[in-house]
Design a protein around this motif. Structure first.
Motif, PDB file in Angstrom:
ATOM      1  N   LEU A 208      28.715 -16.488  -9.124  1.00 31.51           N
ATOM      2  CA  LEU A 208      27.916 -15.915 -10.207  1.00 31.51           C
ATOM      3  C   LEU A 208      26.573 -16.615 -10.319  1.00 31.51           C
ATOM      4  O   LEU A 208      26.417 -17.770  -9.917  1.00 31.51           O
ATOM      5  N   ARG A 209      25.599 -15.900 -10.872  1.00 32.19           N
ATOM      6  CA  ARG A 209      24.287 -16.482 -11.177  1.00 32.19           C
ATOM      7  C   ARG A 209      24.084 -16.411 -12.687  1.00 32.19           C
ATOM      8  O   ARG A 209      24.254 -15.362 -13.298  1.00 32.19           O
ATOM      9  N   LEU A 210      23.702 -17.548 -13.270  1.00 33.24           N
ATOM     10  CA  LEU A 210      23.546 -17.646 -14.720  1.00 33.24           C
ATOM     11  C   LEU A 210      22.094 -17.401 -15.120  1.00 33.24           C
ATOM     12  O   LEU A 210      21.161 -17.837 -14.441  1.00 33.24           O
ATOM     13  N   PHE A 211      21.915 -16.704 -16.255  1.00 30.03           N
ATOM     14  CA  PHE A 211      20.582 -16.487 -16.828  1.00 30.03           C
ATOM     15  C   PHE A 211      20.598 -16.831 -18.316  1.00 30.03           C
ATOM     16  O   PHE A 211      21.615 -16.678 -19.003  1.00 30.03           O
ATOM     17  N   VAL A 212      19.445 -17.315 -18.803  1.00 32.57           N
ATOM     18  CA  VAL A 212      19.240 -17.539 -20.233  1.00 32.57           C
ATOM     19  C   VAL A 212      18.471 -16.337 -20.759  1.00 32.57           C
ATOM     20  O   VAL A 212      17.286 -16.172 -20.479  1.00 32.57           O
ATOM     21  N   ASP A 213      19.152 -15.478 -21.508  1.00 33.66           N
ATOM     22  CA  ASP A 213      18.560 -14.228 -21.963  1.00 33.66           C
ATOM     23  C   ASP A 213      17.526 -14.469 -23.054  1.00 33.66           C
ATOM     24  O   ASP A 213      16.424 -13.936 -23.015  1.00 33.66           O
ATOM     25  N   SER A 288      25.173 -12.276  -5.664  1.00 31.75           N
ATOM     26  CA  SER A 288      24.595 -11.435  -4.611  1.00 31.75           C
ATOM     27  C   SER A 288      23.582 -10.439  -5.149  1.00 31.75           C
ATOM     28  O   SER A 288      22.809  -9.860  -4.376  1.00 31.75           O
ATOM     29  N   ARG A 289      23.552 -10.237  -6.461  1.00 28.75           N
ATOM     30  CA  ARG A 289      22.610  -9.263  -7.029  1.00 28.75           C
ATOM     31  C   ARG A 289      21.214  -9.860  -7.092  1.00 28.75           C
ATOM     32  O   ARG A 289      21.028 -11.004  -7.531  1.00 28.75           O
ATOM     33  N   VAL A 290      20.227  -9.087  -6.695  1.00 34.09           N
ATOM     34  CA  VAL A 290      18.832  -9.537  -6.721  1.00 34.09           C
ATOM     35  C   VAL A 290      18.348  -9.545  -8.165  1.00 34.09           C
ATOM     36  O   VAL A 290      18.557  -8.570  -8.899  1.00 34.09           O
ATOM     37  N   PRO A 291      17.723 -10.637  -8.630  1.00 32.00           N
ATOM     38  CA  PRO A 291      17.202 -10.676  -9.999  1.00 32.00           C
ATOM     39  C   PRO A 291      16.239  -9.528 -10.276  1.00 32.00           C
ATOM     40  O   PRO A 291      15.483  -9.098  -9.397  1.00 32.00           O
ATOM     41  N   ASP A 292      16.258  -9.040 -11.504  1.00 34.35           N
ATOM     42  CA  ASP A 292      15.378  -7.939 -11.899  1.00 34.35           C
ATOM     43  C   ASP A 292      14.832  -8.221 -13.294  1.00 34.35           C
ATOM     44  O   ASP A 292      14.979  -9.330 -13.814  1.00 34.35           O
ATOM     45  N   GLU A 311      13.575 -17.323  -9.072  1.00 33.26           N
ATOM     46  CA  GLU A 311      13.911 -16.649  -7.817  1.00 33.26           C
ATOM     47  C   GLU A 311      13.697 -15.162  -8.012  1.00 33.26           C
ATOM     48  O   GLU A 311      13.572 -14.682  -9.135  1.00 33.26           O
ATOM     49  N   GLY A 312      13.661 -14.421  -6.895  1.00 28.98           N
ATOM     50  CA  GLY A 312      13.484 -12.979  -6.948  1.00 28.98           C
ATOM     51  C   GLY A 312      12.033 -12.569  -6.804  1.00 28.98           C
ATOM     52  O   GLY A 312      11.129 -13.411  -6.723  1.00 28.98           O
ATOM     53  N   PRO A 313      11.765 -11.262  -6.779  1.00 34.33           N
ATOM     54  CA  PRO A 313      10.391 -10.751  -6.631  1.00 34.33           C
ATOM     55  C   PRO A 313       9.491 -11.219  -7.771  1.00 34.33           C
ATOM     56  O   PRO A 313       9.932 -11.325  -8.917  1.00 34.33           O
TER      57      PRO A 313
END
Length: 424
Positions: A208-213, A288-292, A311-313
């Motif tokens: 999993l990849r963690l994000f701070v919303d 595996s999901r690309v950040p958006d 990370e990501g575009p």
């Protein structure tokens, strides 16, 4: 971690303390039904208070009912226990249940009380046990006092851990400068960097990849309290870095399931309290999901006047300028009702994203540098005024003394005529 606890429990019932300490051998012979161990046992942990109460509270063999026991002014209830259990257990956070905190010269003292308030059973109108109150204190030693305002407890900063339905464990911790260990003291000087590490323990889940919303700072653990200051918003934009602060996400990540970021410490103006709590909404996606735009970690870099992702575009951060990342023109600091609706909709759609609100705090500030600067800039003027005042008072005092002495001298220099009787 070198944490030492001080604990003081006394039982104020009929002027006795027999319920807090084991009776002597002589008392054991006289009252064989008395317990051989304390009826109330307390454990002071880093951020929790654990109280174990014997159902044989009075040592008479007549057991009390768990429903008649509460903790603190807010009447917190004990954990569920079976009929066969001999003990009733409370587990509460130090700042919950109406517990009070007091700062002494050498300790932080959290105070509360255990209340036994018996109620009639069924249709009966009688009671066979007394109402009783047991005061409880947890003492956390202070050390290295640096000023009259300093508070330097040795606790580990309070943090919460929440388990999602799929048993994901989210955490938010204050870290030391090298990011290698958790910060042992929650104290800061204004202008220091607070280093926060958000993490999720996935167990047997896929990577999993963690994000701070979003993150918000408040004066209490309630994230909806006022005043508040938004730190992260719009699905991962660290908006606190737009001001004169250097707040930013740390790149690269140490691991996909860990996200680190720094926040320039601050306090709320026009409020005497010198502490804040930070609540963050954490969520995860498959690694595996690309950040958006909805799942990102973006920092504002002042040198280039642009937003950059961990990370990501690069273009996933463009929405941070307008605040239109998924919810056009609306902050992600939703109301409690909105968040509940959002979570219910997510469950109904079977999204893989899991989320939790985590609070860290209190962050305690030892003083205001700005206040000291203002004091320094005004002190010469204040000194001059005080000096003039003292000189005036001294001059008037001397003049009064001189006039008094002059009058006495004038009176003493006059001749005195004494009458002589005719017989002399």
């Amino acid at each position: 971690m070198g944490l030492s606890y001080g604990l003081f429990i006394c039982f104020l019932l009929w002027g006795g303390t027999g319920l807090c300490y084991p009776p002597t051998t002589a008392e054991d012979k006289t009252h064989p039904s008395l317990p051989s161990s304390p009826s109330v046992m307390v454990e002071c942990r880093h951020a929790w208070l654990v109280v174990n109460v014997s159902k044989n509270l009075f040592g008479t063999g007549r057991l009390v009912r768990p429903a008649d026991l509460t903790l603190g002014p807010e009447n917190c209830e004990p954990l569920i226990s079976g009929d066969s259990d001999d003990m009733v257990r409370f587990e509460v956070e130090l700042h919950k249940c109406g517990n009070s905190v007091q700062v002494t010269e050498d300790a932080l003292v959290y105070s509360t009380f255990l209340l036994h308030n018996p109620r009639p059973v069924g249709n009966l109108s009688i009671l066979r046990t007394n109402r009783a109150e047991v005061p409880i204190e947890c003492r956390y030693p202070r050390h290295s006092n640096v000023s009259s305002e300093a508070i330097l407890p040795t606790w580990v900063p309070f943090r919460t851990t929440m388990l999602s339905e799929e048993k994901l464990a989210f955490s938010l911790r204050l870290m030391e400068e090298d990011w290698g260990s958790e910060k042992q003291s929650p104290t800061f000087q204004l202008g220091d960097l607070a280093r926060l590490q958000a993490e999720v323990h996935a167990g047997r889940h896929i990577p999993l990849r963690l994000f701070v919303d979003y993150c918000v700072a408040t004066l209490t653990p309630d994230q909806n309290a006022s005043p508040h200051h938004t730190i992260v918003d719009f699905h991962g934009c660290l908006v606190d870095g737009l001001s004169d602060a250097s707040s930013a996400f740390k790149a690269p990540r140490p691991r996909p399931e860990t996200l680190q970021f720094t926040v320039d410490t601050f306090h709320f103006a026009n409020d005497p309290r010198n502490m804040i709590y930070i609540t963050c909404h954490l969520k995860v996606t498959p690694a595996s999901r690309v950040p958006d735009q909805l799942n990102k970690a973006c920092s504002f870099i002042k040198s280039s006047n642009r937003w950059f992702p961990v990370e990501g575009p690069a273009d996933i951060c463009n929405c941070c300028n307008k605040g239109s990342c998924g919810l056009p023109g609306r902050s992600l600091r939703l109301s409690h009702l909105d968040r509940q609706r959002h979570k219910m909709a997510s469950r109904n759609r079977r999204h893989v994203t899991e989320e939790a609100d985590i609070t860290v705090g209190p962050l305690i500030f030892l003083g205001k540098a700005a206040d000291r600067g203002v004091e320094g800039s005004t002190s010469p003027h204040t000194s001059v005024m005080v000096g003039i005042g003292l000189a005036t008072v001294l001059s008037l005092t001397l003049a009064t003394i001189v006039l008094g002495l002059a009058r006495r001298h004038h009176t003493a220099s006059r001749p005195m005529i004494c009458p002589v009787s005719a017989s002399q």
